[in-house]
Design an enzyme around this catalytic site. Sequence first.
Site, PDB file in Angstrom:
ATOM      1  N   SER A   1       0.831  -1.204   0.000  1.00  0.00           N
ATOM      2  CA  SER A   1       0.000   0.000   0.000  1.00  0.00           C
ATOM      3  C   SER A   1       0.862   1.250   0.000  1.00  0.00           C
ATOM      4  O   SER A   1       0.369   2.362  -0.016  1.00  0.00           O
ATOM      5  CB  SER A   1      -0.889   0.009   1.248  1.00  0.00           C
ATOM      6  OG  SER A   1      -0.069  -0.045   2.392  1.00  0.00           O
TER       7      SER A   1
ATOM      8  N   HIS B   1      -3.053  -3.040  -5.482  1.00  0.00           N
ATOM      9  CA  HIS B   1      -3.301  -2.565  -4.129  1.00  0.00           C
ATOM     10  C   HIS B   1      -4.787  -2.613  -3.840  1.00  0.00           C
ATOM     11  O   HIS B   1      -5.555  -1.792  -4.346  1.00  0.00           O
ATOM     12  CB  HIS B   1      -2.761  -1.146  -3.966  1.00  0.00           C
ATOM     13  CG  HIS B   1      -3.046  -0.576  -2.609  1.00  0.00           C
ATOM     14  ND1 HIS B   1      -3.345   0.754  -2.407  1.00  0.00           N
ATOM     15  CD2 HIS B   1      -3.136  -1.165  -1.396  1.00  0.00           C
ATOM     16  CE1 HIS B   1      -3.579   0.965  -1.112  1.00  0.00           C
ATOM     17  NE2 HIS B   1      -3.449  -0.186  -0.482  1.00  0.00           N
TER      18      HIS B   1
ATOM     19  N   GLU C   1      -6.126  -0.185  -6.851  1.00  0.00           N
ATOM     20  CA  GLU C   1      -5.072   0.673  -7.409  1.00  0.00           C
ATOM     21  C   GLU C   1      -4.073  -0.233  -8.122  1.00  0.00           C
ATOM     22  O   GLU C   1      -3.498  -1.134  -7.501  1.00  0.00           O
ATOM     23  CB  GLU C   1      -4.368   1.447  -6.292  1.00  0.00           C
ATOM     24  CG  GLU C   1      -5.179   2.633  -5.785  1.00  0.00           C
ATOM     25  CD  GLU C   1      -4.428   3.454  -4.732  1.00  0.00           C
ATOM     26  OE1 GLU C   1      -3.529   2.915  -4.085  1.00  0.00           O
ATOM     27  OE2 GLU C   1      -4.765   4.652  -4.563  1.00  0.00           O
TER      28      GLU C   1
ATOM     29  N   ASN D   1      -4.392   6.692  -0.437  1.00  0.00           N
ATOM     30  CA  ASN D   1      -3.797   6.872   0.906  1.00  0.00           C
ATOM     31  C   ASN D   1      -3.005   8.168   0.975  1.00  0.00           C
ATOM     32  O   ASN D   1      -3.045   8.894   1.962  1.00  0.00           O
ATOM     33  CB  ASN D   1      -2.893   5.689   1.256  1.00  0.00           C
ATOM     34  CG  ASN D   1      -3.679   4.418   1.507  1.00  0.00           C
ATOM     35  OD1 ASN D   1      -4.905   4.480   1.692  1.00  0.00           O
ATOM     36  ND2 ASN D   1      -3.013   3.280   1.487  1.00  0.00           N
TER      37      ASN D   1
END
Length: 682
Positions: free
Chosen positions: A413, A434, A446, A484
């Site tokens: 991540s 991800h 992702e 994120n």
Amino acid sequence: MNQVGTTEVVDGIGILTIDYPPVNALSVHTRIALDEGFRQFAADDSVKAIVLICAGRTFIAGADISEFGKAMGGPNLQEVFDIIEGGTKPVVAAIHGTALGGGYELALICHYRIAVPSAKVGLPEVALGLLPGAGGTQRLPRIVGIPAALDLITGGAPVPAKKALELGMIDALAEEGKLREDAIAFAQKLVAEGGPLLRVRDRQDKVEPYRGKPEIYTEYLKKNARAFRGFKAPFNIVKAIEAAAELPFEQGIERERDLFGELMTSTESAAQRYYFFAEREGAKVPDLPKDTAALPVQSVGVIGAGTMGGGITMNFLNAGIPVTLVEREQAALDRGVGVIRRNYENTAAKGRMTAEQVEQRMTLLTPALELDALKDVDLVIEAVFEDMGIKKDVFGKLDKIAKPGAILASNTSFLDLDEIASVTSRPENVVGLHFFSPANVMRLLEIVRGAKTSDAVLATALKVARTISKVPVVSRVGPGFIANRVMSPRSRQAMELVLEGPTPQDIDQAIYGYGFAMGPFAMGDLVGLDVIGRGSNERTLNGDLVKLGRLGQKQGGGFYDYDDKRVASPSPVAAQVIADYATFKGVENKGPQSAEAIVARLLYPVINEGAKVLEKGVAIRASDIDVACILGYNWPVYTGGPMFWADTVGLPKVVEGLRAMGIEPAKLLVEKAASGGSFTRG
Ligand code: T1G
């Protein structure tokens, strides 16, 4: 006839076939074809009944969303519908694929509806911030009744043909693959039987029992307050359905038109229509040659049977793809397999799966303790601990075990995928996949494109996303990739702001009021302050609370106190800890702030990070950032996501706000603000 519509007459049945790829949307071409076709059949005495059918993948899938907001050429929907509904010959809608929105409303204009078992029908306009604006809110209640109509239209989910038949949304099922023949036979039977032509609009029996009962609607809104919060469309939908019970048809149509108009011009609907296309844009990579062939993925290996590995595994089992799940220790492996089985059994217990489907999925799962078990799989997904050393070790071993051409994916991540790829002899076959937790539920994927990831591997990752029903956004390597990274300023700013005067509940309420399900402090208490602060050596506010045994909801309270039912209340203890920490950091208390100021403080820096991700080429387009935040962090979809919302706020105002916070706006943001540009308005 324009090339979209073709007409033919078979044994007295007029057949109008619409062919307007990709989904036979009700574009101007389609409307002209319908108008011409029905006029032709109305004037042809040899035609005794009419079948409306579509070519390609589906019956009409709705109004052409790309036309919204533009001048609509040709006959409008109402004119076309009037020709059909005002005719004297029975019309049968022959449905395959998905008859949705205006497509299903068109089917409701027809006198009868026949569908193949694999078809679905529905009114999903609510997902676009709209309501069925071509009579759906007036006709559907006349078929299914008020309560079912409320659920069907505010929910918007497509209804499988078998269920639709039970509800009365269709009148008959055709045999799979024989829709045309069965529809013609159905029409011929109508002609043979004769009898009155019953229009849906003339039916009263399903709405009569609910007339004069306004409490139905107030109760319904109360029951769904949480789900409808912040949206506009559900409220207008309920009003329109009430009109179906209370008003004569024509007045009900007028009411629907007014309520539709309110929604069409709303920011919420503009945001949700934008988002509809944004989800689909994510799979388009400008520099990936369109004819790039994807590699076959008929078997998958997953390394790590923890929460992520288990969730990732379920995605492929659900798609019917066998998975070899590798874990180092038997106990961990058994635990991981047990969690997967329990998840399926829970789904079956809710009636959303059968016991044999559970077993089917479990037989596709092969647990293993050795990486060697992955030597023949097409794709390996590593989901081990987020540590570069461990990942490099795994990839180094994998590279020697996996077959030539196998794709090696990491679920990292945050970490540098190129560094991971560097320990293999096949960096062109390394890609990031991800997933977001829970991986079997969250739709965002992702796809991290490494510096050496080949086009074929990227194309394969995009195809895998579609196969396992994920929404892809493609990211280049960069800390936290897209979601994120872009969302991280929100919690950082919250932790700074809470030292300056606003309380945790002030901040949480402001963010909740903006549309998030929960504010950062309530979230911290839920996740556990010991988890969030883990690994940090310096003194932190979370750490001060943890030292007092305040781990959050699970133990001793956190930023809030909790009663035995976990109901939160402001905590004087936490307030003191915050004040002490502010003193330690030398931060002055400047008193409370407005909700608007709090929202700007937490979310403008998110926009700024989005601009940086764009200017660094980590994300391909602004809408990918919106998709990532909406799907990955539940950013309220009716704002369109951070970048669409930035354009709604106005970029100059965002730049000014950032500067007032002492935050340097990204170059791209300043440029767009200065030039009157936008991120998402074309
Ligand atoms: N208008 C324009 N383009 C559309 C479209 C539509 N309604 N639906 C799909 N597309 C495009 C989509 O952008 C993509 O384009 C391609 O078709 C394939 O779509 C008056 C006002 C039908 C279930 O909400 O749910 O009617 O990316 O990738 O996975 O009351 O598309 O290839 O260039 O999604 O097989 C109501 C929306 C409209 C249905 C097919 N109807 N569409 O799914 O393919 S409002 C909807 C879908 C309305 C009336 C109101 C799905 C699908 P491209 P796809 P799919």
